[in-house]
Design a protein around this motif. Structure first.
Motif, PDB file in Angstrom:
ATOM      1  N   SER A   1      10.817  -1.854 -11.226  1.00 47.41           N
ATOM      2  CA  SER A   1      10.292  -0.816 -10.666  1.00 47.41           C
ATOM      3  C   SER A   1      10.487  -0.411  -9.527  1.00 47.41           C
ATOM      4  O   SER A   1      10.300   0.779 -10.098  1.00 47.41           O
ATOM      5  CB  SER A   1       8.468  -1.267 -10.520  1.00 47.41           C
TER       6      SER A   1
ATOM      7  N   VAL B   1       1.010  -1.000   0.136  1.00 46.35           N
ATOM      8  CA  VAL B   1       0.614  -0.045  -0.183  1.00 46.35           C
ATOM      9  C   VAL B   1       0.957   1.528   0.072  1.00 46.35           C
ATOM     10  O   VAL B   1       0.537   1.787  -0.696  1.00 46.35           O
ATOM     11  CB  VAL B   1      -0.729   0.369   1.407  1.00 46.35           C
ATOM     12  N   SER B   2       2.167   0.824   0.584  1.00 43.96           N
ATOM     13  CA  SER B   2       3.019   2.188   0.611  1.00 43.96           C
ATOM     14  C   SER B   2       3.703   2.665  -0.849  1.00 43.96           C
ATOM     15  O   SER B   2       4.415   3.520  -1.102  1.00 43.96           O
ATOM     16  CB  SER B   2       4.013   2.685   1.840  1.00 43.96           C
ATOM     17  N   CYS B   3       4.037   1.433  -2.439  1.00 42.01           N
ATOM     18  CA  CYS B   3       4.684   1.786  -2.985  1.00 42.01           C
ATOM     19  C   CYS B   3       4.673   2.496  -4.163  1.00 42.01           C
ATOM     20  O   CYS B   3       3.164   2.720  -4.100  1.00 42.01           O
ATOM     21  CB  CYS B   3       5.137   0.341  -3.352  1.00 42.01           C
ATOM     22  N   ALA B   4       5.011   3.998  -4.314  1.00 39.92           N
ATOM     23  CA  ALA B   4       4.348   4.377  -5.099  1.00 39.92           C
ATOM     24  C   ALA B   4       4.571   3.779  -6.402  1.00 39.92           C
ATOM     25  O   ALA B   4       3.747   4.693  -7.771  1.00 39.92           O
ATOM     26  CB  ALA B   4       6.116   5.884  -5.485  1.00 39.92           C
ATOM     27  N   THR B   5       5.421   2.623  -7.132  1.00 39.32           N
ATOM     28  CA  THR B   5       5.395   2.397  -8.360  1.00 39.32           C
ATOM     29  C   THR B   5       3.930   0.782  -8.790  1.00 39.32           C
ATOM     30  O   THR B   5       3.658  -0.013  -9.403  1.00 39.32           O
ATOM     31  CB  THR B   5       6.174   2.111  -8.876  1.00 39.32           C
ATOM     32  N   ARG B   6       2.828   0.578  -8.083  1.00 38.23           N
ATOM     33  CA  ARG B   6       2.299  -0.621  -7.141  1.00 38.23           C
ATOM     34  C   ARG B   6       1.604  -0.974  -8.595  1.00 38.23           C
ATOM     35  O   ARG B   6       1.674  -2.205  -9.253  1.00 38.23           O
ATOM     36  CB  ARG B   6       1.984  -0.795  -6.398  1.00 38.23           C
ATOM     37  N   ASP B   7       1.536   0.074  -8.973  1.00 36.68           N
ATOM     38  CA  ASP B   7       0.659   0.084  -9.940  1.00 36.68           C
ATOM     39  C   ASP B   7       0.451  -0.213 -11.211  1.00 36.68           C
ATOM     40  O   ASP B   7       0.488  -1.503 -12.398  1.00 36.68           O
ATOM     41  CB  ASP B   7      -0.137   1.627 -10.553  1.00 36.68           C
ATOM     42  N   VAL B   8       2.403  -0.381 -11.831  1.00 34.77           N
ATOM     43  CA  VAL B   8       2.732  -1.042 -12.974  1.00 34.77           C
ATOM     44  C   VAL B   8       4.052  -2.406 -11.981  1.00 34.77           C
ATOM     45  O   VAL B   8       4.395  -3.198 -13.545  1.00 34.77           O
ATOM     46  CB  VAL B   8       4.520  -0.349 -13.339  1.00 34.77           C
TER      47      VAL B   8
END
Lengths: 226, 291
Positions: A103, A68-75
Motif C-alpha cells: 500500500s 500518523v503521517s501515512c497517506a494510506t494508513r486507512d487501508v
C-alpha cells in the motif's frame, strides 16, 4: 443441588492454566507454566536485516510518527510501526502476507519525519522485492510492479499501454471485470491524445542498459552472499 | 542559462502538456534545455520494488553518466524522475562504496559517473536561477482574480527534504502564482500524497486521497489546481469523474501543470498552453486570460 453436567461446565469455563487437579501440586504446576520462556524465531528477522535497507529496522523506537503521517494508513493491515515490530518478532507469515508495504505509495512523508532517520519507503521497497522473490504475490500490486519492470527493462522506456496489458493478463478476467468503470478514463485519455497506442521507440543503448542491469544484480548478489 | 534536460517517459504519453509548456516557458525565460541523448526510464518509485534499490539507482545513473560528458546540470520536469535522479546523484556524491560499486556496473556499458552534476527540478530553476522578478516582468496578461491551489505533491519537496523548499508546507509554488498575478488558495493538502501509481492495482487509494485534495482545494476557493508532477496531474485530472461517482460530488476543477498557467500569463501560443490534453476542461475557468 449441583448436577454433574453443571459441574463439568463450570470446570470448562476455568482457563486451563488455573485448573487445579486433586493430588497435584498447584504451585509446582504454575511454576512450570510461567518458567517456560516465550520463543521467538529470529531467522526471518535476521534475513530482513540483511536486505539493502533492512538494518535500519533495528533503529525503530516505535514512536508511531510514520503511522500518523501515512497517506494510506486507512487501508493498511499493519501500520509501518507495527510491521517493524512483527519483523523484529520474526513473524514471517504475518509480515509477508500483509498489504502494508504494497500500500505504500512512496510519498516520503514518513521518511522525512522519522526521528530516527529510517528511510521507511526504501525499507518497503526491500520488502516488496523480498515478497516477490519468495512468491508472496497475491496482491495486485505485485503483478503491477512486475509488469512495470518487464516493460521498462525490455524497452528502456515506459509504455503505459503495454504495462496495463501485461498487468491484466497476469491478474486474469476478474480484475478486468472489476476495472470496467475504468473504461471511461481510458476513453477520455485516448480522446485527449494522452494514451498512445503504439509503444515508444526502444532506446539505442538498450544492449548496454541490459548489461548494466545484469552486472548490477550480479554485484548485489555478491554483496548479499558476503 | 543552459541545462541538460531529462524529459521522462510521461512527456511522450500522459503528460504531453508538461513537455510542451516547459518548452515554451523555458524559451520565454531564456533557459536553454538540451535533451540528454538516448535517455532511459528512471524506474520511478516502482522498479526498486522488483530489482532492489541498487540496480534501480544504477539504471538511473546511466542518464547522469551520459549528461556528465556535457558537464551541464540536469533539469527534469517530473517529480518521480527527480526523486530517483537526485537520490542516485546524492549517493554518488556522498557514498564512496556505492560510487565504486555503481561505476563497476556502469562500466559494463562503457560508462562512468563521477558525481559532478546537480539534479534540479524545473520549478527550482525558475524560482532560484531565473528569479520571480524576471517572471513578473514577463507577465503580459496578469492572472488577476484567479484563485489557484498550488498542489506541490509529495516527492517534489520530500525526495530530498530542504533541498529547495519546506518539505511539509512548501511556499514557492504559491509565490510563483502570486508573481503571475493570481491569488494563492489556502490549501492545507498542498504537499500530501495523490496515491501515485496505485491507480491500476488499488484504485480506491487514489480516489480517497483525490477526494480529500479536491475538498481542500474547493474549500480554499480555488478555481484551478496547478502541479509540477505528471503523476499528480494524471490522477487528479483523469480520475476526477470517478471521484465524483464514488462520493456523489460534482467537482469540476481543472488540474494544470504550473508551466501551463505560466504560458497563459506570458501570452504564449496555444500550443504551449496545451489545454487540449486536459480531461477536465480548463477553458471555462481561464477564458478571460487565455487568448
Amino acid at each position: 443441588m449441583v448436577t454433574p453436567d453443571k459441574e463439568r461446565a463450570a470446570e470448562q469455563a476455568v482457563p486451563h492454566s488455573f485448573k487445579k487437579k486433586r493430588g497435584d501440586n498447584y504451585f509446582m504446576e504454575q511454576k512450570k507454566i510461567f518458567s517456560e520462556p516465550v520463543k521467538y524465531d529470529l531467522t526471518f528477522a535476521r534475513e530482513i536485516y540483511r536486505l539493502e535497507n533492512g538494518s535500519y529496522i533495528k533503529q525503530c523506537m516505535n514512536c508511531g510518527l510514520c503511522t500518523v503521517s501515512c497517506a494510506t494508513r486507512d487501508v493498511m493491515e499493519y501500520p509501518p510501526r507495527q510491521l517493524f515490530n512483527l519483523i523484529k518478532l520474526g513473524k514471517k507469515e504475518e509480515v509477508l502476507t500483509s498489504n502494508t508495504f504494497w500500500s505504500c505509495t512512496s510519498c516520503c512523508t514518513c521518511k522525512a519525519r522519522c526521528p530516527r532517520g529510517i528511510p521507511i519507503i526504501d525499507v518497503m521497497h526491500d520488502l516488496k522485492k523480498y515478497a516477490i522473490e519468495y512468491g508472496y504475490t497475491d496482491y495486485p500490486q505485485a503483478a503491477f510492479y512486475k509488469a512495470f519492470w518487464t516493460e521498462m527493462s525490455s524497452r528502456g522506456k515506459m509504455f503505459e499501454g503495454g504495462m496495463t496489458a501485461r498487468y491484466f493478463l497476469t491478474r486474469g478476467l476478474d480484475e478486468i471485470v472489476k476495472a470496467m468503470d475504468m473504461k471511461d478514463v481510458g476513453i477520455s485519455m485516448l480522446k485527449h491524445g494522452r494514451m498512445p497506442l503504439l509503444p515508444p521507440k526502444k532506446i539505442k543503448g538498450l544492449g548496454g542498459l541490459k548489461k548494466i542491469i545484469s552486472k548490477a544484480q550480479e554485484l548485489d548478489r555478491k554483496e548479499a552472499a558476503r | 542559462m543552459r541545462y541538460s534536460y531529462y524529459p521522462g517517459c510521461s512527456s511522450e504519453a500522459t503528460a504531453k502538456a508538461n513537455a510542451h509548456s516547459i518548452e515554451g516557458v523555458a524559451k520565454a525565460l531564456d533557459v536553454q534545455l538540451e535533451e540528454i541523448p538516448d535517455w532511459n526510464c528512471c524506474g520511478a518509485s516502482v522498479a526498486s520494488g522488483v530489482v532492489g534499490d541498487f540496480t534501480q539507482l544504477v539504471v538511473t545513473a546511466r542518464n547522469l553518466a551520459i549528461a556528465e560528458t556535457k558537464g551541464l546540470d540536469v533539469v527534469t520536469g517530473c517529480s518521480s524522475c527527480y526523486m530517483t535522479l537526485a537520490v542516485a546523484n546524492k549517493k554518488f556524491k556522498q557514498d564512496e562504496h556505492f560510487r565504486a560499486k555503481a561505476n563497476e556496473a556502469l562500466a559494463a556499458a562503457g560508462l562512468n559517473y563521477n558525481g559532478t552534476l546537480q539534479v534540479r527540478q524545473f520549478l527550482d530553476v525558475i524560482i532560484n536561477d531565473v528569479g520571480l522578478d524576471k517572471v513578473a516582468q514577463k507577465v503580459k496578461k496578469s492572472l488577476d482574480g484567479l484563485t489557484v491551489a498550488g498542489y506541490v505533491g509529495c516527492q517534489t519537496v520530500r525526495a530530498l527534504p530542504f533541498e529547495f523548499d519546506d518539505p511539509e508546507q512548501p511556499v514557492f509554488m504559491d509565490r510563483l502564482m502570486e508573481a503571475l498575478g493570481a491569488t494563492a488558495a489556502d490549501f492545507p493538502m498542498r504537499a500530501r500524497c495523490c496515491g501515485s501509481s496505485s491507480t491500476i492495482p488499488a484504485r480506491d487509494i487514489v480516489l480517497d486521497l483525490g477526494y480529500k485534495i479536491f475538498e481542500s482545494a474547493v474549500a480554499g476557493g480555488a478555481q484551478v489546481i496547478v502541479t509540477p508532477c505528471p503523476m499528480c496531474q494524471l490522477n487528479l485530472d483523469a480520475y476526477q469523474s470517478l471521484v465524483n461517482r464514488k462520493y456523489g460530488t460534482n467537482f469540476n476543477i481543472p488540474v494544470l501543470f504550473f508551466t501551463q498557467l505560466m504560458a497563459v500569463a506570458f501570452g504564449l501560443s496555444l500550443e504551449d498552453q496545451a489545454f487540449k490534453y486536459s480531461i477536465v476542461s480548463p477553458y471555462e475557468a481561464l477564458v478571460q486570460y487565455s487568448k
